[in-house]
Write a protein that holds these residues in place. Structure first.
Motif, PDB file in Angstrom:
ATOM      1  N   GLU A  73      10.314  -1.292   1.343  1.00 14.93           N
ATOM      2  CA  GLU A  73       9.767   0.006   0.954  1.00 14.93           C
ATOM      3  C   GLU A  73      10.343   0.366  -0.414  1.00 14.93           C
ATOM      4  O   GLU A  73      11.557   0.356  -0.607  1.00 14.93           O
ATOM      5  CB  GLU A  73      10.120   1.077   1.982  1.00 14.93           C
ATOM      6  CG  GLU A  73       9.565   2.448   1.658  1.00 14.93           C
ATOM      7  CD  GLU A  73       9.857   3.470   2.750  1.00 14.93           C
ATOM      8  OE1 GLU A  73       9.310   4.581   2.692  1.00 14.93           O
ATOM      9  OE2 GLU A  73      10.652   3.135   3.663  1.00 14.93           O
ATOM     10  N   VAL A  74       9.475   0.649  -1.378  1.00 15.46           N
ATOM     11  CA  VAL A  74       9.894   1.060  -2.717  1.00 15.46           C
ATOM     12  C   VAL A  74       9.204   2.385  -3.022  1.00 15.46           C
ATOM     13  O   VAL A  74       7.987   2.428  -3.216  1.00 15.46           O
ATOM     14  CB  VAL A  74       9.529  -0.002  -3.776  1.00 15.46           C
ATOM     15  CG1 VAL A  74       9.943   0.486  -5.169  1.00 15.46           C
ATOM     16  CG2 VAL A  74      10.206  -1.333  -3.465  1.00 15.46           C
ATOM     17  N   HIS A  75       9.989   3.453  -3.025  1.00 11.29           N
ATOM     18  CA  HIS A  75       9.435   4.801  -3.187  1.00 11.29           C
ATOM     19  C   HIS A  75       8.383   5.039  -2.099  1.00 11.29           C
ATOM     20  O   HIS A  75       8.688   4.951  -0.919  1.00 11.29           O
ATOM     21  CB  HIS A  75       8.890   5.005  -4.589  1.00 11.29           C
ATOM     22  CG  HIS A  75       9.924   4.844  -5.667  1.00 11.29           C
ATOM     23  ND1 HIS A  75      11.258   5.145  -5.480  1.00 11.29           N
ATOM     24  CD2 HIS A  75       9.827   4.407  -6.961  1.00 11.29           C
ATOM     25  CE1 HIS A  75      11.925   4.921  -6.590  1.00 11.29           C
ATOM     26  NE2 HIS A  75      11.085   4.462  -7.507  1.00 11.29           N
ATOM     27  N   THR A  76       7.147   5.293  -2.487  1.00 10.64           N
ATOM     28  CA  THR A  76       6.098   5.564  -1.489  1.00 10.64           C
ATOM     29  C   THR A  76       5.271   4.325  -1.169  1.00 10.64           C
ATOM     30  O   THR A  76       4.245   4.441  -0.482  1.00 10.64           O
ATOM     31  CB  THR A  76       5.165   6.675  -1.985  1.00 10.64           C
ATOM     32  OG1 THR A  76       4.557   6.266  -3.226  1.00 10.64           O
ATOM     33  CG2 THR A  76       5.926   7.972  -2.192  1.00 10.64           C
ATOM     34  N   HIS A  77       5.673   3.142  -1.644  1.00 10.82           N
ATOM     35  CA  HIS A  77       4.910   1.917  -1.401  1.00 10.82           C
ATOM     36  C   HIS A  77       5.599   1.055  -0.353  1.00 10.82           C
ATOM     37  O   HIS A  77       6.829   0.892  -0.375  1.00 10.82           O
ATOM     38  CB  HIS A  77       4.730   1.120  -2.697  1.00 10.82           C
ATOM     39  CG  HIS A  77       3.706   1.699  -3.627  1.00 10.82           C
ATOM     40  ND1 HIS A  77       3.963   2.772  -4.433  1.00 10.82           N
ATOM     41  CD2 HIS A  77       2.412   1.338  -3.851  1.00 10.82           C
ATOM     42  CE1 HIS A  77       2.882   3.061  -5.140  1.00 10.82           C
ATOM     43  NE2 HIS A  77       1.933   2.216  -4.797  1.00 10.82           N
ATOM     44  N   HIS A  90       0.847  -1.188   0.000  1.00 18.74           N
ATOM     45  CA  HIS A  90       0.000   0.000   0.000  1.00 18.74           C
ATOM     46  C   HIS A  90       0.882   1.237   0.000  1.00 18.74           C
ATOM     47  O   HIS A  90       2.087   1.161   0.321  1.00 18.74           O
ATOM     48  CB  HIS A  90      -0.963   0.008   1.205  1.00 18.74           C
ATOM     49  CG  HIS A  90      -0.298   0.124   2.537  1.00 18.74           C
ATOM     50  ND1 HIS A  90       0.158   1.320   3.054  1.00 18.74           N
ATOM     51  CD2 HIS A  90      -0.005  -0.824   3.475  1.00 18.74           C
ATOM     52  CE1 HIS A  90       0.692   1.117   4.252  1.00 18.74           C
ATOM     53  NE2 HIS A  90       0.619  -0.174   4.538  1.00 18.74           N
ATOM     54  N   THR A  91       0.326   2.367  -0.379  1.00 18.90           N
ATOM     55  CA  THR A  91       1.073   3.623  -0.332  1.00 18.90           C
ATOM     56  C   THR A  91       1.202   4.083   1.112  1.00 18.90           C
ATOM     57  O   THR A  91       0.404   3.695   1.978  1.00 18.90           O
ATOM     58  CB  THR A  91       0.359   4.697  -1.157  1.00 18.90           C
ATOM     59  OG1 THR A  91      -0.977   4.853  -0.669  1.00 18.90           O
ATOM     60  CG2 THR A  91       0.321   4.327  -2.621  1.00 18.90           C
ATOM     61  N   ASP A  92       2.186   4.941   1.359  1.00 20.58           N
ATOM     62  CA  ASP A  92       2.439   5.303   2.755  1.00 20.58           C
ATOM     63  C   ASP A  92       1.459   6.343   3.295  1.00 20.58           C
ATOM     64  O   ASP A  92       1.525   6.705   4.465  1.00 20.58           O
ATOM     65  CB  ASP A  92       3.882   5.797   2.924  1.00 20.58           C
ATOM     66  CG  ASP A  92       4.168   7.087   2.162  1.00 20.58           C
ATOM     67  OD1 ASP A  92       3.261   7.591   1.473  1.00 20.58           O
ATOM     68  OD2 ASP A  92       5.306   7.577   2.255  1.00 20.58           O
ATOM     69  N   TRP A  93       0.540   6.839   2.467  1.00 22.40           N
ATOM     70  CA  TRP A  93      -0.434   7.815   2.984  1.00 22.40           C
ATOM     71  C   TRP A  93      -1.770   7.185   3.348  1.00 22.40           C
ATOM     72  O   TRP A  93      -2.742   7.873   3.606  1.00 22.40           O
ATOM     73  CB  TRP A  93      -0.635   8.967   2.005  1.00 22.40           C
ATOM     74  CG  TRP A  93      -1.148   8.586   0.641  1.00 22.40           C
ATOM     75  CD1 TRP A  93      -2.441   8.336   0.286  1.00 22.40           C
ATOM     76  CD2 TRP A  93      -0.376   8.450  -0.544  1.00 22.40           C
ATOM     77  NE1 TRP A  93      -2.527   8.040  -1.033  1.00 22.40           N
ATOM     78  CE2 TRP A  93      -1.268   8.109  -1.586  1.00 22.40           C
ATOM     79  CE3 TRP A  93       0.978   8.593  -0.838  1.00 22.40           C
ATOM     80  CZ2 TRP A  93      -0.836   7.898  -2.892  1.00 22.40           C
ATOM     81  CZ3 TRP A  93       1.393   8.376  -2.151  1.00 22.40           C
ATOM     82  CH2 TRP A  93       0.502   8.033  -3.151  1.00 22.40           C
TER      83      TRP A  93
END
Length: 424
Positions: free
Chosen positions: A213-217, A196-199
């Motif tokens: 963690e890959v970028h924002t995921h 999931h995205t971090d937001w």
């Protein structure tokens, strides 16, 4: 003097105690401050019980709160082995459908970002191998898409597919999908089955191990045995379903939709057609050969007892060709050996399939005099005999008395051996 020194000494002892006792409490960590707003289901599925796959639902946190919460979730300790390479084992048509399903997941879930796309591809293929999920690529990607709150990949049920990607971005996503289906591995996400995205904070995230963690995921795997390599050994199926929602983007699913529509039409009128022996599909065992003078054209013999198999035969023969044509005859003596057809061969043709991706053309047509269909749109031009409503018998023609003067019948046309029509 001694009294002053004693007072200073006493103050040195008591003042720190007073400061500590009256100091304000330390600020709570962001994660602790949000603890009352987050439900924390904790479970580890037993090795003898396949874990449940939950619908996508989120904790009631705004993006800033979600990022603070996710930052406080530690990564799992210990090894995170890379997944085994995945190699698709189906035929060309099945591979084309799998590639486009996976490509759609990559472009809609990760955008035009190759690093993120490879990570998403790994999660999809990990799911295909895991017994908690469907055993096909398209089945995994579109799992729950018929339910607005039940889809596993949100782009399949939130209307995102009404906004098609640019052609260059789509082709880049398809290339990465093809690489993943041919053994490429995104090592950093291991055996992750969720992300999931971090937001946002999904309800399921507290039940899984955070591994990458890959970028924002953020990527997660099952806890316990179901997240270990031994759980990812399920035999997968190459029988990729047709996804009608991909027809506008994918020729492989567009012709598949034609096949599905044809079969549905036949099912509606099954009572009007004879029962087909399953053995008649044996003609599909081998692929026809293209003409020597046109490698994108196939002239084949078709089984008159199995008209519903004709589109499948065309799909398998044409595979991923951007331009392709297949024509079929029930009488093997009439099958041409070149791309030139005589009038007799043209009239006797029982089935035709045409694909031209550049022009956006893809259609399968039957000779409905030979193979009645329920829809006129499935018939070759001038051969629209429908099977749903039998044509009424022609009414008798009223004729005048024999020998009526002033009436002259035109002589019937005669076919010459060359196939041209002449008037005597």
């Amino acid at each position: 003097m001694r009294a002053i020194l004693c007072g200073i000494a006493a103050l040195a002892v008591t003042l720190p105690a007073i400061i500590v006792r009256n100091a304000p409490p330390p600020p709570a960590s962001p994660r602790a401050a949000l603890a009352g707003k987050v439900r924390l289901p904790q479970r580890i599925a037993a090795p003898d019980r396949i874990p449940d796959v939950e619908p996508v639902a989120f904790q009631s946190l705004d993006p800033a709160e979600a990022r603070a919460w996710n930052a406080g979730v530690p990564f799992v300790s210990g090894a995170t082995p890379a997944a085994r390479p995945f190699r698709f084992a189906g035929d060309a048509a099945q591979l084309a459908r799998a590639t486009d399903c996976l490509g759609a997941a990559l472009i809609y879930e990760a955008g035009d970002d190759p690093v993120g796309q490879r990570a998403v591809a790994q999660v999809v293929l990990n799911r295909v191998r895991h017994p908690a999920f469907p055993k096909t690529v398209c089945g995994v990607v579109f799992q729950g898409a018929e339910r607005r709150t039940g889809c596993q990949f949100t782009f399949t049920c939130d209307g995102a597919m009404t906004r098609p990607p640019s052609l260059p971005a789509w082709e880049r996503a398809r290339r990465i999908a093809a690489q993943a289906l041919n053994g490429a591995v995104a090592r950093e996400v291991g055996y992750a089955t969720h992300y999931h995205t971090d937001w946002v904070v999904p309800y399921w995230s507290a039940s899984l191990d955070k591994i990458a963690e890959v970028h924002t995921h953020l990527f997660f795997r099952w806890t316990g045995w179901w997240g270990t390599p031994g759980a990812f050994r399920r035999r997968v199926s190459p029988d990729e379903p047709v996804i009608s929602e991909l027809a506008a983007l994918s020729p492989a699913h567009r012709i598949g939709a034609v096949v599905a529509e044809a079969e549905a039409a036949v099912a509606e009128g099954a009572a009007l057609t004879p029962t087909v022996d399953p053995a008649v599909g044996a003609m599909l065992a081998g692929l026809p050969h293209a003409l020597t003078d046109d490698r994108d054209t196939f002239m084949v013999t078709i089984d008159p007892l199995a008209p519903n198999t004709f589109p499948r035969l065309a799909l398998r023969a044409c595979a991923a060709r951007p331009r392709c044509k297949l024509m079929g005859w029930s009488d093997p003596r009439l099958v041409p050996t070149s791309s030139t057809l005589s009038p007799q061969q043209y009239a006797a043709m029982g089935f035709s399939y045409l694909r031209d991706q550049e022009s956006g053309i893809e259609r399968a047509l039957w000779n409905c005099h030979q193979f009645p269909r329920l829809r006129a749109a499935q018939c070759m031009r001038g051969r629209a005999t429908l099977s749903a409503t039998p044509a009424p018998a022609p009414s008798p023609t009223t004729r005048g008395p024999e020998g009526l003067s002033g009436v002259r019948k035109a002589p019937a046309p005669v076919a010459t051996p060359a196939g041209t029509i002449t008037q005597p």
